[in-house]
Write an enzyme that holds these catalytic residues in place. Sequence first.
Site, PDB file in Angstrom:
ATOM      1  N   GLU A   1      11.552  11.087   2.243  1.00 13.07           N
ATOM      2  CA  GLU A   1      10.098  11.109   2.048  1.00 13.07           C
ATOM      3  C   GLU A   1       9.676  10.282   0.836  1.00 13.07           C
ATOM      4  O   GLU A   1       8.592   9.707   0.806  1.00 13.07           O
ATOM      5  CB  GLU A   1       9.616  12.559   1.887  1.00 13.07           C
TER       6      GLU A   1
ATOM      7  N   THR B   1      -0.783   7.116   2.216  1.00 13.78           N
ATOM      8  CA  THR B   1      -0.742   8.284   1.337  1.00 13.78           C
ATOM      9  C   THR B   1      -1.091   7.906  -0.099  1.00 13.78           C
ATOM     10  O   THR B   1      -1.790   8.649  -0.798  1.00 13.78           O
ATOM     11  CB  THR B   1       0.661   8.930   1.377  1.00 13.78           C
TER      12      THR B   1
END
Length: 311
Positions: free
Chosen positions: A133, A186
């Site tokens: 991630e 993001t």
Amino acid sequence: MSNIKIFCPATIANLNCGFDVMGLCLETIGDEMIFRKSPTKGIKITKITGAELPFEIDKNVAGVAALAILNNYEKDFNPVSFGIEIEIHKKIKTGSGIGSSAASAAGAVFGVNEILGKPYSKSELVHFAMKGEAIASGSEHADNVTPCLLGGFTLVRGYDPLDIIKIESPNELFAVVLHPHIEIKTSDARAVLEPMISLKNAIKQWGNLGGLIAGLYMKDYEIISRSLEDVIIEPLRKGLIPNFDKVKNSALKNGALGAGISGAGPSIFALCKGSSIAKNVAKAMENTYLKTNIPFDIHISKVNDEGVKII
């Protein structure tokens, strides 16, 4: 096992009041990955479909996560005499806000763990998935990879040490997800956030998070509904998503328990009690978003209590 195929489910993170700590696992949306033993040592990505992603292990979310668990296994146990080949078949669009990178990272560590003989529990796999991630978002976070691996609702209570709590979903709870075909990175979604919040808003958000968790345990849909409110993040991010307020209001007017931004966006989610209400909410959200002329997908899903699995 020397050859397996797995399903890596999509996830909804934050759930309004649970920014960076809450998530849930979806049943009907997800990637597929294939893992094979190879005579050549190391990790190799041999095929990618559905997205343009790097094949280089150190630049690919799945590759980094797979290498993290393999290296840790060799440190904890024994050197591995074989290699592992990975195929990635993306069906969750990147930048969709429903855990595309998390599905790759979680799927990678689950698959490698199976090939190695399951030396680690699903909870232990979260550590390795977080390494993947970090490639996608710049930081190691677990709010998507945890529900993807464990299923159901999950709470990341803390990171030092990592402390994860799984919460079973009430039986009648359904999620509706509308995914506009626009991309919000993001990093861009985090850039609009403010570093300081008011004490008043913090207290309200803490109350909502506690209420949501209590409502899930009690299977009390009214408490769940009252708690699905975000007074901190949503007001800053909703401007990135065209027609967000109109879509959210249409969901609430048609019986949704609550609605909000999935992850960093642009997907919009609604939670509903029962499939019939979920279908009505999905239709209302769809009709509202048609006015934007932006292509989109819409999904209805029960909460997936199992998480990533062999198929």
